[in-house]
Design a protein around this motif. Structure first.
Motif, PDB file in Angstrom:
ATOM      1  N   ARG A  67       0.839  -1.191   0.000  1.00 19.58           N
ATOM      2  CA  ARG A  67       0.000   0.000   0.000  1.00 19.58           C
ATOM      3  C   ARG A  67       0.872   1.239   0.000  1.00 19.58           C
ATOM      4  N   GLU A  68       0.551   2.157  -0.880  1.00 13.98           N
ATOM      5  CA  GLU A  68       1.305   3.404  -0.967  1.00 13.98           C
ATOM      6  C   GLU A  68       1.043   4.314   0.227  1.00 13.98           C
ATOM      7  N   ASP A  69      -0.061   4.082   0.927  1.00 15.85           N
ATOM      8  CA  ASP A  69      -0.382   4.933   2.070  1.00 15.85           C
ATOM      9  C   ASP A  69       0.164   4.362   3.388  1.00 15.85           C
ATOM     10  N   MET A  70       1.101   3.408   3.310  1.00 16.94           N
ATOM     11  CA  MET A  70       1.670   2.823   4.519  1.00 16.94           C
ATOM     12  C   MET A  70       3.172   2.693   4.370  1.00 16.94           C
ATOM     13  N   ALA A  71       3.882   3.077   5.422  1.00 15.95           N
ATOM     14  CA  ALA A  71       5.337   2.950   5.431  1.00 15.95           C
ATOM     15  C   ALA A  71       5.717   1.473   5.541  1.00 15.95           C
ATOM     16  N   ARG A  72       6.822   1.122   4.930  1.00 17.71           N
ATOM     17  CA  ARG A  72       7.285  -0.264   4.926  1.00 17.71           C
ATOM     18  C   ARG A  72       7.542  -0.765   6.357  1.00 17.71           C
ATOM     19  N   TRP A  73       8.064   0.114   7.235  1.00 14.35           N
ATOM     20  CA  TRP A  73       8.334  -0.315   8.608  1.00 14.35           C
ATOM     21  C   TRP A  73       7.043  -0.709   9.322  1.00 14.35           C
ATOM     22  N   MET A  74       5.934  -0.030   9.024  1.00 13.04           N
ATOM     23  CA  MET A  74       4.654  -0.375   9.640  1.00 13.04           C
ATOM     24  C   MET A  74       4.156  -1.707   9.086  1.00 13.04           C
ATOM     25  N   GLU A  75       4.351  -1.914   7.800  1.00 11.63           N
ATOM     26  CA  GLU A  75       3.975  -3.175   7.164  1.00 11.63           C
ATOM     27  C   GLU A  75       4.690  -4.334   7.869  1.00 11.63           C
ATOM     28  N   ILE A  76       5.985  -4.179   8.092  1.00 10.92           N
ATOM     29  CA  ILE A  76       6.766  -5.219   8.765  1.00 10.92           C
ATOM     30  C   ILE A  76       6.313  -5.376  10.211  1.00 10.92           C
ATOM     31  N   LEU A  77       6.054  -4.271  10.893  1.00 13.85           N
ATOM     32  CA  LEU A  77       5.600  -4.319  12.279  1.00 13.85           C
ATOM     33  C   LEU A  77       4.269  -5.072  12.397  1.00 13.85           C
ATOM     34  N   ILE A  78       3.339  -4.780  11.501  1.00 15.26           N
ATOM     35  CA  ILE A  78       2.046  -5.476  11.510  1.00 15.26           C
ATOM     36  C   ILE A  78       2.255  -6.961  11.240  1.00 15.26           C
ATOM     37  N   PHE A  79       3.084  -7.270  10.266  1.00 14.21           N
ATOM     38  CA  PHE A  79       3.355  -8.662   9.922  1.00 14.21           C
ATOM     39  C   PHE A  79       3.947  -9.395  11.124  1.00 14.21           C
ATOM     40  N   VAL A  80       4.918  -8.774  11.798  1.00 15.15           N
ATOM     41  CA  VAL A  80       5.573  -9.402  12.945  1.00 15.15           C
ATOM     42  C   VAL A  80       4.595  -9.536  14.121  1.00 15.15           C
ATOM     43  N   ALA A  81       3.812  -8.479  14.402  1.00 10.67           N
ATOM     44  CA  ALA A  81       2.848  -8.544  15.504  1.00 10.67           C
ATOM     45  C   ALA A  81       1.813  -9.644  15.257  1.00 10.67           C
ATOM     46  N   ALA A  82       1.311  -9.729  14.031  1.00 12.09           N
ATOM     47  CA  ALA A  82       0.362 -10.791  13.691  1.00 12.09           C
ATOM     48  C   ALA A  82       1.029 -12.155  13.804  1.00 12.09           C
ATOM     49  N   ALA A  83       2.306 -12.232  13.430  1.00 11.44           N
ATOM     50  CA  ALA A  83       3.048 -13.490  13.519  1.00 11.44           C
ATOM     51  C   ALA A  83       3.255 -13.918  14.970  1.00 11.44           C
ATOM     52  N   VAL A  84       3.482 -12.957  15.859  1.00 10.94           N
ATOM     53  CA  VAL A  84       3.643 -13.287  17.277  1.00 10.94           C
ATOM     54  C   VAL A  84       2.350 -13.905  17.814  1.00 10.94           C
ATOM     55  N   VAL A  85       1.208 -13.327  17.442  1.00  9.22           N
ATOM     56  CA  VAL A  85      -0.080 -13.902  17.847  1.00  9.22           C
ATOM     57  C   VAL A  85      -0.223 -15.299  17.243  1.00  9.22           C
ATOM     58  N   GLY A  86       0.134 -15.437  15.961  1.00  5.91           N
ATOM     59  CA  GLY A  86       0.079 -16.739  15.303  1.00  5.91           C
ATOM     60  C   GLY A  86       1.015 -17.745  15.950  1.00  5.91           C
ATOM     61  N   LEU A  87       2.199 -17.307  16.340  1.00  2.00           N
ATOM     62  CA  LEU A  87       3.163 -18.193  17.015  1.00  2.00           C
ATOM     63  C   LEU A  87       2.602 -18.654  18.358  1.00  2.00           C
ATOM     64  N   PHE A  88       1.992 -17.741  19.098  1.00  2.00           N
ATOM     65  CA  PHE A  88       1.380 -18.114  20.375  1.00  2.00           C
ATOM     66  C   PHE A  88       0.297 -19.170  20.161  1.00  2.00           C
ATOM     67  N   MET A  89      -0.575 -18.966  19.161  1.00  2.00           N
ATOM     68  CA  MET A  89      -1.630 -19.945  18.865  1.00  2.00           C
ATOM     69  C   MET A  89      -1.006 -21.284  18.468  1.00  2.00           C
ATOM     70  N   ASN A  90       0.010 -21.235  17.612  1.00  8.36           N
ATOM     71  CA  ASN A  90       0.703 -22.424  17.137  1.00  8.36           C
ATOM     72  C   ASN A  90       1.293 -23.215  18.309  1.00  8.36           C
ATOM     73  N   ASP A  91       2.051 -22.530  19.161  1.00 10.02           N
ATOM     74  CA  ASP A  91       2.714 -23.211  20.275  1.00 10.02           C
ATOM     75  C   ASP A  91       1.706 -23.749  21.288  1.00 10.02           C
TER      76      ASP A  91
END
Length: 189
Positions: A67-91
């Motif tokens: 998305r052009e209206d979002m900074a790449r660092w925020m994109e990565i932060l969202i991806f990582v935060a969602a992944a942490v939740v996913g990792l918790f569910m996985n474990d």
């Protein structure tokens, strides 16, 4: 109809990336638990993180449009935060899959431990896959451009002005704009 076709195509790409990430995750998990007798939650965490790196790179290249209206660092932060939740569910699901097994009889029960770990991994994969798609579609995908293109190509219930107003007020867009406004000087947006 074109909207449904695009969503189906996106789901298929997401599925292909997910299958490859699952093979990486599952292979590393089984190597660590089966060959090295590592605790299944520790092994699942390691395998999940390795497959997550692949998943991020492939998802952002082939599945979701930046998305052009979002900074790449925020994109990565969202991806990582969602992944942490996913990792918790996985474990948690993998831990539950072997809960109550006798630790003293671990060697004699290794085959059952591995089987239960794999069943837990399959369940965890399905749960985390749904979570990942929904959160990434909501916060990372360029749905605004897609919606505007659909509006141009077909009659819609919302006018361009209504669609634009809805987008401007969405949490996803406001978060993206905020990230652009708060990108540190010298960082690429």
């Amino acid at each position: 109809m074109a909207c449904v076709r695009k969503l189906i195509a996106q789901l298929m790409k997401f599925g292909i990336v997910g299958v490859i990430a699952f093979v990486i995750d599952w292979g590393i998990l089984n190597l660590l638990v089966g060959a090295f007798h590592m605790h299944n939650v520790i092994a699942a965490t390691i395998s999940f993180i390795i497959s997550l790196i692949f998943n991020y790179l492939a998802s952002m290249k082939f599945v979701f449009k930046h998305r052009e209206d979002m900074a790449r660092w925020m994109e990565i932060l969202i991806f990582v935060a969602a992944a942490v939740v996913g990792l918790f569910m996985n474990d948690l699901i993998i831990w539950i899959s072997t809960y109550g097994m006798n630790r003293d009889a671990f060697v004699s029960q290794h085959a059952e431990y591995l089987l239960r770990t794999n069943i837990g991994k399959l369940i965890a994969t399905a749960v985390v896959m749904v979570w990942n798609f929904l959160i990434r579609k909501w916060l990372l995908d360029d749905t605004h451009t897609n919606a505007m293109n659909r509006l141009r190509s077909a009659e819609n219930k919302l006018s361009a002005e209504q669609l634009e107003a809805k987008w401007q007020n969405s949490f996803s867009h406001r978060l993206g704009v905020w990230s652009l406004e708060h990108t540190p000087k010298g960082w690429q947006k």
